[in-house]
Scaffold this motif. Structure first.
Motif, PDB file in Angstrom:
ATOM      1  N   VAL A  12       0.968  -1.025  -0.149  1.00  0.00           N
ATOM      2  CA  VAL A  12      -0.205  -0.017  -0.011  1.00  0.00           C
ATOM      3  C   VAL A  12       0.818   1.262   0.072  1.00  0.00           C
ATOM      4  O   VAL A  12       0.644   2.238  -0.893  1.00  0.00           O
ATOM      5  CB  VAL A  12      -1.067  -0.031   1.196  1.00  0.00           C
ATOM      6  N   ALA A  13       1.926   1.109   0.835  1.00  0.00           N
ATOM      7  CA  ALA A  13       3.029   2.223   0.950  1.00  0.00           C
ATOM      8  C   ALA A  13       3.751   2.821  -0.610  1.00  0.00           C
ATOM      9  O   ALA A  13       3.678   3.856  -0.965  1.00  0.00           O
ATOM     10  CB  ALA A  13       3.926   2.229   1.844  1.00  0.00           C
ATOM     11  N   GLU A  14       3.744   1.553  -1.351  1.00  0.00           N
ATOM     12  CA  GLU A  14       4.447   1.729  -2.877  1.00  0.00           C
ATOM     13  C   GLU A  14       3.512   2.272  -3.461  1.00  0.00           C
ATOM     14  O   GLU A  14       3.802   3.279  -4.399  1.00  0.00           O
ATOM     15  CB  GLU A  14       5.310   0.546  -3.024  1.00  0.00           C
ATOM     16  N   VAL A  45      -0.730   3.239  16.440  1.00  0.00           N
ATOM     17  CA  VAL A  45      -0.917   4.358  15.491  1.00  0.00           C
ATOM     18  C   VAL A  45      -1.189   4.180  14.000  1.00  0.00           C
ATOM     19  O   VAL A  45      -1.677   3.025  13.842  1.00  0.00           O
ATOM     20  CB  VAL A  45       0.928   4.655  15.403  1.00  0.00           C
ATOM     21  N   SER A  46      -1.617   5.393  13.616  1.00  0.00           N
ATOM     22  CA  SER A  46      -2.190   5.625  12.071  1.00  0.00           C
ATOM     23  C   SER A  46      -0.847   5.220  11.202  1.00  0.00           C
ATOM     24  O   SER A  46      -0.020   5.922  11.214  1.00  0.00           O
ATOM     25  CB  SER A  46      -2.951   6.591  12.052  1.00  0.00           C
ATOM     26  N   LEU A  47      -0.940   4.484  10.452  1.00  0.00           N
ATOM     27  CA  LEU A  47       0.165   4.372   9.460  1.00  0.00           C
ATOM     28  C   LEU A  47      -0.240   5.071   8.121  1.00  0.00           C
ATOM     29  O   LEU A  47       0.798   5.436   7.521  1.00  0.00           O
ATOM     30  CB  LEU A  47       0.532   2.943   8.917  1.00  0.00           C
ATOM     31  N   PHE A  48      -1.587   5.485   7.784  1.00  0.00           N
ATOM     32  CA  PHE A  48      -1.843   6.135   6.552  1.00  0.00           C
ATOM     33  C   PHE A  48      -2.815   6.969   6.737  1.00  0.00           C
ATOM     34  O   PHE A  48      -3.685   7.080   7.865  1.00  0.00           O
ATOM     35  CB  PHE A  48      -2.396   5.216   5.558  1.00  0.00           C
ATOM     36  N   ARG A  49      -2.675   8.375   6.124  1.00  0.00           N
ATOM     37  CA  ARG A  49      -3.768   9.384   6.137  1.00  0.00           C
ATOM     38  C   ARG A  49      -4.626   9.205   4.998  1.00  0.00           C
ATOM     39  O   ARG A  49      -4.349   8.895   3.620  1.00  0.00           O
ATOM     40  CB  ARG A  49      -3.186  10.654   5.897  1.00  0.00           C
ATOM     41  N   ARG A  50      -5.932   8.553   5.530  1.00  0.00           N
ATOM     42  CA  ARG A  50      -6.776   8.165   4.049  1.00  0.00           C
ATOM     43  C   ARG A  50      -7.775   9.134   3.983  1.00  0.00           C
ATOM     44  O   ARG A  50      -8.389   9.870   4.756  1.00  0.00           O
ATOM     45  CB  ARG A  50      -7.624   6.896   4.919  1.00  0.00           C
ATOM     46  N   ALA A  51      -7.529   9.472   2.728  1.00  0.00           N
ATOM     47  CA  ALA A  51      -8.795  10.367   2.005  1.00  0.00           C
ATOM     48  C   ALA A  51      -9.092   9.815   0.763  1.00  0.00           C
ATOM     49  O   ALA A  51      -8.486   9.201   0.027  1.00  0.00           O
ATOM     50  CB  ALA A  51      -8.013  11.866   1.999  1.00  0.00           C
ATOM     51  N   GLY A  53      -9.263   9.019  -2.787  1.00  0.00           N
ATOM     52  CA  GLY A  53      -8.455   9.169  -3.970  1.00  0.00           C
ATOM     53  C   GLY A  53      -6.821   9.833  -3.482  1.00  0.00           C
ATOM     54  O   GLY A  53      -6.038   9.954  -4.336  1.00  0.00           O
ATOM     55  N   ASN A  54      -6.617   9.692  -2.182  1.00  0.00           N
ATOM     56  CA  ASN A  54      -5.386  10.332  -1.687  1.00  0.00           C
ATOM     57  C   ASN A  54      -5.018   9.585  -0.578  1.00  0.00           C
ATOM     58  O   ASN A  54      -5.437   9.814   0.616  1.00  0.00           O
ATOM     59  CB  ASN A  54      -5.496  11.810  -1.466  1.00  0.00           C
ATOM     60  N   ILE A  55      -4.040   8.722  -0.613  1.00  0.00           N
ATOM     61  CA  ILE A  55      -3.445   7.877   0.403  1.00  0.00           C
ATOM     62  C   ILE A  55      -1.842   8.420   0.596  1.00  0.00           C
ATOM     63  O   ILE A  55      -1.118   8.091  -0.168  1.00  0.00           O
ATOM     64  CB  ILE A  55      -3.520   6.405   0.107  1.00  0.00           C
ATOM     65  N   THR A  56      -1.708   8.812   1.748  1.00  0.00           N
ATOM     66  CA  THR A  56      -0.128   9.245   2.269  1.00  0.00           C
ATOM     67  C   THR A  56       0.063   8.557   3.491  1.00  0.00           C
ATOM     68  O   THR A  56      -0.645   8.172   4.331  1.00  0.00           O
ATOM     69  CB  THR A  56      -0.132  10.729   2.279  1.00  0.00           C
ATOM     70  N   LEU A  57       1.480   8.285   3.701  1.00  0.00           N
ATOM     71  CA  LEU A  57       2.147   7.892   4.940  1.00  0.00           C
ATOM     72  C   LEU A  57       1.838   8.743   6.109  1.00  0.00           C
ATOM     73  O   LEU A  57       2.237  10.082   5.739  1.00  0.00           O
ATOM     74  CB  LEU A  57       3.548   7.429   4.781  1.00  0.00           C
ATOM     75  N   LYS A  69      10.719  -3.002   5.009  1.00  0.00           N
ATOM     76  CA  LYS A  69      11.347  -3.451   3.577  1.00  0.00           C
ATOM     77  C   LYS A  69      12.519  -4.562   3.842  1.00  0.00           C
ATOM     78  O   LYS A  69      12.699  -5.496   3.487  1.00  0.00           O
ATOM     79  CB  LYS A  69      11.639  -2.446   2.807  1.00  0.00           C
ATOM     80  N   ARG A  70      13.328  -3.892   5.137  1.00  0.00           N
ATOM     81  CA  ARG A  70      14.427  -4.767   5.451  1.00  0.00           C
ATOM     82  C   ARG A  70      14.118  -5.965   5.937  1.00  0.00           C
ATOM     83  O   ARG A  70      14.603  -6.975   5.747  1.00  0.00           O
ATOM     84  CB  ARG A  70      15.226  -3.856   6.248  1.00  0.00           C
ATOM     85  N   ILE A  71      12.999  -5.992   6.748  1.00  0.00           N
ATOM     86  CA  ILE A  71      12.608  -7.391   7.315  1.00  0.00           C
ATOM     87  C   ILE A  71      12.212  -8.244   6.457  1.00  0.00           C
ATOM     88  O   ILE A  71      12.555  -9.556   6.389  1.00  0.00           O
ATOM     89  CB  ILE A  71      11.466  -7.260   8.712  1.00  0.00           C
ATOM     90  N   LEU A  72      11.508  -7.884   5.355  1.00  0.00           N
ATOM     91  CA  LEU A  72      10.928  -8.386   4.362  1.00  0.00           C
ATOM     92  C   LEU A  72      12.057  -9.246   3.318  1.00  0.00           C
ATOM     93  O   LEU A  72      11.801 -10.410   3.291  1.00  0.00           O
ATOM     94  CB  LEU A  72       9.957  -8.079   3.627  1.00  0.00           C
ATOM     95  N   ALA A  73      13.091  -8.395   3.237  1.00  0.00           N
ATOM     96  CA  ALA A  73      14.145  -8.657   2.402  1.00  0.00           C
ATOM     97  C   ALA A  73      15.133  -9.907   3.161  1.00  0.00           C
ATOM     98  O   ALA A  73      15.523 -10.814   2.713  1.00  0.00           O
ATOM     99  CB  ALA A  73      15.075  -7.573   2.147  1.00  0.00           C
TER     100      ALA A  73
END
Length: 325
Positions: A12-14, A45-51, A53-57, A69-73
């Motif tokens: 989602v972040a990407e 905590v909230s990880l995303f700001r949801r609006a 058509g507009n998703i931001t971290l 990303k590091r953990i998954l890698a």
């Protein structure tokens, strides 16, 4: 905190879109959203700001993203490491390299490695040294060929393997749009008030050239900036300006001339090269992650190839081997 939740969060972040992330992961969008909410609940905590058509971290999401990303890698690397115990019949090497190396000797090394280990998947990422250091630190690469010194003290082990001469690339024909002196060498001062074709930010060559010019007491003048290696060389060929590049990239380019770069006339007469006119290439990996069997095999293949080429004198012009034979 579950790995699946981290994978959903990164997706989602990407893409910055819940539905698109679900499609990429081939899961139902409600299931993805539920896992993200569970992760936020666990972290409080909230990880995303949801609006619409507009998703931001959020700041918390920005902090979590590189760690996730590091953990998954690392988990992916661990899985491959276990699989490789069958004897290097399967596996993967993710290698980062600068454009000059990708265009030069790296292809021969990759060919040798592939012949020895045909079951190992090779993934090559081309980029500027500083970009590669960042990706290596994040766990997106296993090994990277980077330029020393490393900036910012990243948690990497780096072994010097090559030293490259830097030259001034200019059109090989009679036209000399930069009006360079007709000498067998150039000084840093000769670049003053002459149009330079400059790499994009992230290239070590960009910072090295700018720093050398400033140390000589002037600001470089850019005719064009923002290119990758191939683009920079082509811009020079058509006469847009000159560029400071590794000598090896001029091989097979009859439209370009490479002139050695020195700091002063006295050094030129003595046949010496001053600081900033050579660059050292190192093979780097993360200190906190054990190399996989496949990555270690590639490291050994590269070092053996360079040692043999150094003895045989088959390295590209302007390249010096630093690996013991």
């Amino acid at each position: 905190m579950q790995l699946q939740q981290l994978a959903y969060f990164v997706a989602v972040a990407e893409v910055r879109h819940f539905t698109q992330a679900a499609e990429l992961l081939r899961v139902a969008q409600p299931s993805l959203s539920k896992q993200i909410r569970a992760l936020e609940s666990e972290l409080s905590v909230s990880l995303f700001r949801r609006a619409r058509g507009n998703i931001t971290l959020t700041p918390a999401g920005e902090a979590l993203l590189p760690l996730a990303k590091r953990i998954l890698a690392d988990v992916d690397t661990a899985r491959l490491e276990v699989q490789e115990l069958a004897g290097l019949k399967r596996g993967r090497v993710r290698l980062g390299a600068t454009p000059s190396l990708c265009a030069g000797l790296l292809a021969d090394v990759l060919r040798r490695f592939h012949d020895m280990y045909p079951g190992i998947q090779l993934i090559v990422e081309e980029g500027g040294s500083r970009d590669l250091v960042r990706e290596l630190t994040r766990g997106s690469l296993d090994l990277a060929l980077v330029i020393l010194p490393l900036h910012g003290d990243p948690p990497l082990d780096a072994t010097s393997i090559l030293r490259e001469h830097l030259v001034v690339a200019s059109p090989a024909g009679a036209d000399n749009p930069a009006q360079l002196p007709r000498r067998s060498y150039l000084r840093i001062e000769d670049l003053q008030n002459r149009p330079l074709v400059m790499f994009r930010p992230g290239y070590d060559l960009r910072e090295a050239t700018i720093s050398a010019c400033r140390a000589a007491g002037f600001e470089p003048r850019f005719a064009v900036e923002g290119g990758e290696m191939d683009a920079v060389l082509r811009f020079v060929e058509v006469g847009l300006g000159i560029a400071v590049v590794p000598s090896m990239v001029l091989a097979g380019r009859p439209g370009l001339r490479g002139t050695p770069l020195v700091l002063a006339d006295e050094e030129a007469r003595r046949g010496r090269h001053g600081p900033g006119l050579l660059r050292t290439i190192a093979l780097a990996h993360r200190k906190d992650v054990e190399l996989t069997h496949a990555a270690r095999a590639f490291q050994e293949t590269l070092q053996t190839f360079l040692a043999e080429a150094g003895v045989a004198g088959t390295l590209p012009a302007g390249v010096e081997n630093l690996v013991d034979a």
